[in-house]
Design a protein around this motif. Structure first.
Motif, mmCIF file in Angstrom:
data_model
loop_
_atom_site.group_PDB
_atom_site.id
_atom_site.type_symbol
_atom_site.label_atom_id
_atom_site.label_comp_id
_atom_site.label_asym_id
_atom_site.label_seq_id
_atom_site.Cartn_x
_atom_site.Cartn_y
_atom_site.Cartn_z
ATOM 1 N N ILE A 1 0.871 -1.173 0.000
ATOM 2 C CA ILE A 1 0.000 0.000 0.000
ATOM 3 C C ILE A 1 0.916 1.233 0.000
ATOM 4 O O ILE A 1 1.767 1.388 0.891
ATOM 5 C CB ILE A 1 -0.932 0.015 1.224
ATOM 6 C CG1 ILE A 1 -1.755 -1.293 1.271
ATOM 7 C CG2 ILE A 1 -1.847 1.212 1.189
ATOM 8 C CD1 ILE A 1 -2.604 -1.413 2.494
ATOM 9 N N ASP B 1 0.908 -4.986 2.997
ATOM 10 C CA ASP B 1 -0.541 -5.190 2.902
ATOM 11 C C ASP B 1 -1.140 -5.398 4.289
ATOM 12 O O ASP B 1 -0.582 -6.118 5.136
ATOM 13 C CB ASP B 1 -0.848 -6.405 2.023
ATOM 14 C CG ASP B 1 -0.437 -6.176 0.589
ATOM 15 O OD1 ASP B 1 -0.343 -4.998 0.211
ATOM 16 O OD2 ASP B 1 -0.206 -7.171 -0.134
ATOM 17 N N THR C 1 -8.126 -1.492 1.875
ATOM 18 C CA THR C 1 -7.914 -2.312 0.683
ATOM 19 C C THR C 1 -8.811 -3.529 0.718
ATOM 20 O O THR C 1 -9.301 -3.916 1.781
ATOM 21 C CB THR C 1 -6.441 -2.750 0.579
ATOM 22 O OG1 THR C 1 -6.101 -3.530 1.734
ATOM 23 C CG2 THR C 1 -5.514 -1.552 0.469
ATOM 24 N N SER D 1 -4.630 -7.175 -4.411
ATOM 25 C CA SER D 1 -5.064 -6.182 -3.440
ATOM 26 C C SER D 1 -5.299 -4.850 -4.150
ATOM 27 O O SER D 1 -4.410 -4.343 -4.842
ATOM 28 C CB SER D 1 -4.013 -6.016 -2.333
ATOM 29 O OG SER D 1 -3.851 -7.227 -1.623
ATOM 30 N N GLN E 1 -7.565 -0.842 -3.672
ATOM 31 C CA GLN E 1 -8.199 0.033 -2.712
ATOM 32 C C GLN E 1 -9.716 -0.186 -2.735
ATOM 33 O O GLN E 1 -10.300 -0.556 -3.745
ATOM 34 C CB GLN E 1 -7.870 1.490 -3.035
ATOM 35 C CG GLN E 1 -6.375 1.817 -2.867
ATOM 36 C CD GLN E 1 -6.090 3.280 -3.121
ATOM 37 O OE1 GLN E 1 -6.998 4.056 -3.318
ATOM 38 N NE2 GLN E 1 -4.820 3.663 -3.078
ATOM 39 N N GLY F 1 -5.297 3.589 -8.392
ATOM 40 C CA GLY F 1 -5.708 2.196 -8.442
ATOM 41 C C GLY F 1 -6.452 1.831 -9.699
ATOM 42 O O GLY F 1 -6.563 0.646 -10.013
#
Length: 276
Positions: free
Chosen positions: A2, A13, A28, A37, A39, A250
């Motif tokens: 992240i 994460d 997430t 993964s 958002q 994202g």
């Protein structure tokens, strides 16, 4: 991983706040299509491009057990012998063979007369047949052959076709403010756009362009998948805009010739995507 939206620090994460500046990190979730993964407020997956807002869930197919029909004996009904045909009670109910009485008079049959031989007297002279003479064949002289001059064949010039190799389609970025053309490298699957830094060096450095202070050090990425080019914002401070519309972090956008890419607000650092 992240990326912190404040300091661009990569965090593991599941982290709740940034390890560097203690800024709360966005929540997430996992992509239902590929499991990556992303958002929680993202509209599309950054790995496979799956629409995260669609209501259609990916459900694996349910296996169906094969149906086996049991071997059952087939019953055949017995044969039925038809009844014999009934004889007609009356020998001729429709009166087909019965003679029909008629009021017409009987028909009289007259015999044909025999041919009569006519005697021809001997004094009558019979004409002799006319003899037609046979046609006489007349010898016609054959014409002498005439020599015809045949023209020589004209040589056909050989046409040499030059084989040209198919050129590979390459993407380019045209900087609007400085009229500078930048060719995207073809041997990279991910092209980083930003300014020099110690974590992810940029493949396209915009530090030398005017108004480069509004561009983050790690600003955006361009991914190449076959002949398709995709761009996504990797957590820049001032955002990325495609055709004057913001590109959410994202999410990724497939680039098409003529798309306008703006790094930061105010349309100060602008590129036009082109194919050549």
């Amino acid at each position: 991983m992240i990326v912190c939206p404040n300091c661009n620090h990569p965090n593991p994460d599941g982290a709740v706040q940034c390890e560097a500046c203690y800024t709360p990190l966005p929540a997430t979730t996992q992509c239902p299509s590929c499991g990556a993964s992303v958002q929680a407020d993202a509209a599309f997956c950054g790995q496979c491009g799956f629409n995260l807002h669609s209501n259609v869930a990916v459900v694996p197919p349910t296996p169906v057990a094969p149906t086996i029909a049991a071997d059952l004996p087939i019953e055949v009904p017995p044969l039925v012998i038809p009844d014999p045909m009934l004889e007609l009670l009356e020998p001729d109910p429709f009166g087909i063979s019965t003679p029909v009485s008629s009021n017409l008079p009987p028909t009289i049959v007259t015999p044909e007369p025999e041919p009569v031989a006519v005697a021809v007297p001997e004094s009558v002279a019979v004409p002799e047949p006319i003899v037609v003479p046979e046609p006489v064949a007349v010898a016609v002289p054959e014409p002498e052959p005439v020599a015809v001059a045949v023209p020589e064949p004209v040589p056909v010039p050989q046409v040499v076709v030059a084989r040209t190799q198919l050129q590979q389609v390459t993407g380019r970025l045209f900087h609007v403010q400085s009229n500078q053309d930048i060719e995207l490298p073809q041997n990279f699957s991910v092209i980083h756009i930003g300014k020099p830094n110690d974590r992810i060096p940029p493949d396209i450095d915009v530090a030398g362009f005017p108004n480069a202070e509004i561009v983050s050090r790690i600003h955006a990425d361009i991914r190449i998948e076959g002949d398709a080019y995709y761009i996504e914002d990797v957590g820049s401070s001032n955002g990325t805009y495609i055709n004057n519309l913001p590109l959410l972090p994202g999410n990724r956008h497939r680039l098409r010739p003529g798309d306008r890419i703006t790094l930061g607000k105010g349309d100060l650092v602008t590129f036009l995507f082109q194919l050549s």
